[in-house]
Write a protein that holds these residues in place. Structure first.
Motif, PDB file in Angstrom:
ATOM      1  N   ARG A 215       0.655  -1.042  -0.143  1.00 57.52           N
ATOM      2  CA  ARG A 215       0.050  -0.246  -0.107  1.00 57.52           C
ATOM      3  C   ARG A 215       0.781   1.258  -0.021  1.00 57.52           C
ATOM      4  O   ARG A 215       0.531   2.388  -0.722  1.00 57.52           O
ATOM      5  N   ARG A 218       2.231   1.924  -3.730  1.00 60.82           N
ATOM      6  CA  ARG A 218       1.332   2.359  -4.526  1.00 60.82           C
ATOM      7  C   ARG A 218       1.031   3.737  -4.254  1.00 60.82           C
ATOM      8  O   ARG A 218       0.885   4.390  -5.244  1.00 60.82           O
ATOM      9  N   ASP A 223       2.661   5.288 -11.219  1.00 53.82           N
ATOM     10  CA  ASP A 223       2.246   3.989 -11.796  1.00 53.82           C
ATOM     11  C   ASP A 223       3.081   3.763 -13.165  1.00 53.82           C
ATOM     12  O   ASP A 223       3.230   2.855 -13.511  1.00 53.82           O
ATOM     13  N   HIS A 239       0.689  -0.155  -9.914  1.00 54.97           N
ATOM     14  CA  HIS A 239      -0.326  -0.022  -9.119  1.00 54.97           C
ATOM     15  C   HIS A 239      -1.320  -1.347  -9.450  1.00 54.97           C
ATOM     16  O   HIS A 239      -1.990  -1.802  -8.508  1.00 54.97           O
ATOM     17  N   LYS A 240      -1.434  -1.791 -10.774  1.00 58.21           N
ATOM     18  CA  LYS A 240      -2.161  -2.810 -11.086  1.00 58.21           C
ATOM     19  C   LYS A 240      -1.583  -3.936 -10.308  1.00 58.21           C
ATOM     20  O   LYS A 240      -2.198  -4.917  -9.886  1.00 58.21           O
ATOM     21  N   ASP A 243      -2.174  -4.289  -6.762  1.00 62.61           N
ATOM     22  CA  ASP A 243      -3.696  -4.731  -6.430  1.00 62.61           C
ATOM     23  C   ASP A 243      -3.800  -6.341  -6.769  1.00 62.61           C
ATOM     24  O   ASP A 243      -4.268  -7.117  -6.092  1.00 62.61           O
ATOM     25  N   GLU A 244      -3.066  -6.819  -7.761  1.00 67.67           N
ATOM     26  CA  GLU A 244      -3.023  -8.243  -8.139  1.00 67.67           C
ATOM     27  C   GLU A 244      -2.565  -9.093  -6.978  1.00 67.67           C
ATOM     28  O   GLU A 244      -3.003 -10.079  -6.563  1.00 67.67           O
ATOM     29  N   THR A 246      -2.090  -8.250  -3.793  1.00 67.78           N
ATOM     30  CA  THR A 246      -3.167  -7.970  -2.734  1.00 67.78           C
ATOM     31  C   THR A 246      -4.273  -8.930  -2.575  1.00 67.78           C
ATOM     32  O   THR A 246      -4.364  -9.403  -1.776  1.00 67.78           O
ATOM     33  N   ARG A 247      -5.019  -9.159  -3.840  1.00 70.65           N
ATOM     34  CA  ARG A 247      -5.850  -9.965  -4.284  1.00 70.65           C
ATOM     35  C   ARG A 247      -5.429 -11.456  -4.042  1.00 70.65           C
ATOM     36  O   ARG A 247      -6.283 -12.312  -3.486  1.00 70.65           O
TER      37      ARG A 247
END
Length: 319
Positions: A215, A218, A223, A239-240, A243-244, A246-247
């Protein structure tokens, strides 16, 4: 800036090292494992594309053998200085000062308490933890770098960023002017860095630390920055990717919770719920440590309850 890929004797069969032009000399970021094959590769680099200028500084991002292994050898070979973050240097020192028996004993205790039994336990400990044999002795003097420090290399100014989870104080170098981030293993483009507990801190929450570090990156790194990772190829789209990742870890936590709602399970029994592929002896140790890291995150969140019987742990969740 030059990019070299060195061979590793693992399933992940390479590590990236970066060599930065510093005018009259070179600055090296990360070094590979200490073995004859890597020594030969470094000799080829020093007598080939790096010939004519010395290596003046070796910057190591973190204490793992594929990044620090050749650092001592290279510093002595080139009379170069070593630069690391304080926690990474101290962790490497502690690992090198401990006897192989002490290291094996700590890993044996960690894995045994989470369900791994002999003879598999002894094989995993023996195969997966050979720090002394693939890390050369470090120089007695180190230049420490900390978050926020500015390091000038070849006319570029790099700001030091740090992250955690994969290692205690993972160092990264960010050049704002050229949108470059030497991120080593903190963010990788196509695989997730291993996030596992250490035997010295079996109840720690490295996954929580890692997610917070993502986080922070990011929020602070644009980006459009080009990321230069420790494995695979350089990439953009930080950034993408955050997110990937983290998911990905949230999905693993969800799989553990689902399994533990049926019955209390040990970390070893949960490994197949986290890693669907078949694992060899080296990978089982890393997979078990990473599964425990996800368990610890869920315990910290109050979603799992730890049970103990005869020195063995299992975990339950409310149905």
């Amino acid at each position: 800036m030059l990019w070299a890929r060195l061979v590793l004797p693992f399933q992940l069969n390479h590590v990236n090292v970066y060599v930065l032009d510093d005018g009259d000399s070179w600055v090296v970021v990360d070094t590979g494992v200490y073995n004859q094959a890597t020594c030969d590769q470094w000799e080829a680099l020093l007598s080939g594309p790096l010939a004519g200028r010395p290596v003046s500084r070796v910057i190591v991002t973190h204490f793992h053998p594929d990044h620090i292994g050749m650092a001592g050898w290279l510093c002595r070979r080139m009379d170069a200085s070593l630069t690391m973050t304080p926690c990474e240097y101290k962790t490497a020192e502690r690992m090198l000062q401990a006897t192989e028996g002490e290291l094996h004993g700590k890993f044996r205790a960690l894995y045994g308490s989470h369900g791994l039994t002999s003879p598999c336990l002894e094989k995993v400990v023996a195969v997966g933890h050979e720090y002394h044999s693939i890390v050369s002795d470090l120089p007695g003097v180190v230049e420490l770098m900390s978050r926020g420090d500015l390091i000038s290399i070849g006319g570029r100014s790099f700001r030091v960023f740090t992250g955690g989870g994969h290692s205690p104080e993972h160092g990264m170098l960010y050049c704002e002017a050229d949108r470059l981030l030497l991120c080593a293993d903190q963010v990788l483009g196509r695989i997730s860095p291993n996030i596992g507990v250490l035997p010295s801190e079996p109840d720690a929450d490295p996954l929580g630390v890692f997610l917070r570090s993502l986080r922070d990156l990011r929020a602070e790194i644009p980006d459009d920055t080009l990321l230069l990772p420790g494995h695979d190829v350089p990439f953009a789209g930080l950034h993408k990717r955050v997110d990937e990742l983290t998911r990905h870890h949230h999905d693993r936590c969800a799989a553990i919770l689902t399994a533990c709602k049926q019955q209390a399970l040990s970390a070893l029994e949960l490994v197949p719920h986290v890693f669907e592929r078949k694992l060899d002896l080296t990978q089982i140790g890393f997979a078990l440590a990473e599964t425990v890291a996800h368990i610890n995150r869920l315990v910290a969140e109050g979603k799992l309850t730890q049970l103990e019987r005869d020195g063995l742990y299992s975990y339950a969740a409310e149905a």
